[in-house]
Design an enzyme around this catalytic site. Sequence first.
Site, short mmCIF file in Angstrom:
data_model
loop_
_atom_site.label_atom_id
_atom_site.label_comp_id
_atom_site.label_asym_id
_atom_site.label_seq_id
_atom_site.Cartn_x
_atom_site.Cartn_y
_atom_site.Cartn_z
N LYS A 53 55.83 73.86 44.94
CA LYS A 53 55.09 73.19 43.86
C LYS A 53 55.96 72.07 43.30
O LYS A 53 55.53 70.87 43.02
CB LYS A 53 55.07 74.13 42.64
CG LYS A 53 53.68 75.20 42.86
CD LYS A 53 53.92 76.24 41.82
CE LYS A 53 52.59 77.24 42.36
NZ LYS A 53 52.66 78.42 41.50
N GLN A 97 55.67 81.37 36.71
CA GLN A 97 55.53 81.96 37.99
C GLN A 97 55.19 83.34 37.83
O GLN A 97 56.07 83.93 37.38
CB GLN A 97 56.43 81.50 39.01
CG GLN A 97 56.11 81.87 40.71
CD GLN A 97 54.84 81.25 41.02
OE1 GLN A 97 54.82 79.84 40.86
NE2 GLN A 97 54.13 81.93 41.87
N ASP A 120 47.88 76.17 34.62
CA ASP A 120 47.37 77.11 35.58
C ASP A 120 45.94 77.61 35.08
O ASP A 120 45.40 78.38 35.71
CB ASP A 120 48.34 78.60 35.52
CG ASP A 120 49.30 78.41 36.96
OD1 ASP A 120 48.76 77.94 37.91
OD2 ASP A 120 50.19 79.26 36.41
#
Length: 285
Positions: A53, A97, A120
Amino acid sequence: MYKLIDGKAHSRALRQEIAEGVAQYKKNYGKDIGLAVVLIGDDGASQVYVRNKIKGCGEVGIKSYAHYLPADTTQSQAEELVGGLAADPAIHGILVQLPLPAGLDAQKILSLIPVEKDVDGFSESNIGNLCLNNNCLVACTPNGVMKMLEREGIQINGKNAVVVGRSNIVGKPMAMLLLNADATVTVCHSKTRNLKEICSSADILVAAIGRAKYITADMVKDDAVVIDVGMNRDENGKLCGDVDFENVKDKCSYITPVPGGVGPMTITMLLYNTLAAAQRSVQIG
Ligand code: NDP
């Protein structure tokens, strides 16, 4: 003859567009776009995802802020970090995460991410907005599938779409996106009785199950579009999808491979969402 949907090529092309959008933003507003990535603990797979990422951010010109916290981080330390990022105007997107180490309340920590920085697309507000078909930040994997369908020029309107899997991060948002695009959508799961029959009715079949080669040729209609979200290891330890690719492919009009299909689009859509979040922040003021 089937057409292979090349996720790597779509991802490369989209990253180029995102890079142009980021450069334009910097030119217009004289500041960077910032994505904060929070990794707590030492989960090996999470470390790889986070590294990719951050690398993706570098490729498109998004400034990444990595926060690595040890596995024994307390709930209040995690909340303090995310709360600070939520208030920081240099940060346009926040990604925590998952999974978090045992003992941390992930839902509570995620709830501190403001809806406009939720790149997200996991927050209750963004999921609700998706259900209402409002413009919002959408979960990266299903949104990446939609982008690939769009870029391939595959018609969705009026088609029978079947999504196998109902997780909050893939199956449910995938079904909602297809519904919003005017498909007639059926969602299947582990308690579905006549899975084969339902899958065989699909013009567009999306497998998000997590079981190696579970979708076999007898479950696929002739000329179907088959999208394989699954990431599994086969009996030889080789990466494979939820679809029995070798036996299914010749029945399809389009099919995604694993690896090289849906996977490469996921991080690209995170970058896409971060640019969108930044653009929206200046529109809102
Ligand atoms: P989950 O385990 O959260 O959900 C799996 C879903 O599949 C559940 O809804 C489950 O049903 C359903 N299911 C399980 N077994 C069957 C069965 N025999 N028949 C029908 N349905 C079944 O997984 P995720 O949604 O998180 O991920 C799905 C797959 O996609 C995994 O392989 C994962 O690695 C991959 N993935 C890939 C990504 C990418 O970037 N390419 C990103 C995210 C995920 P029930 O709800 O009843 O338990």
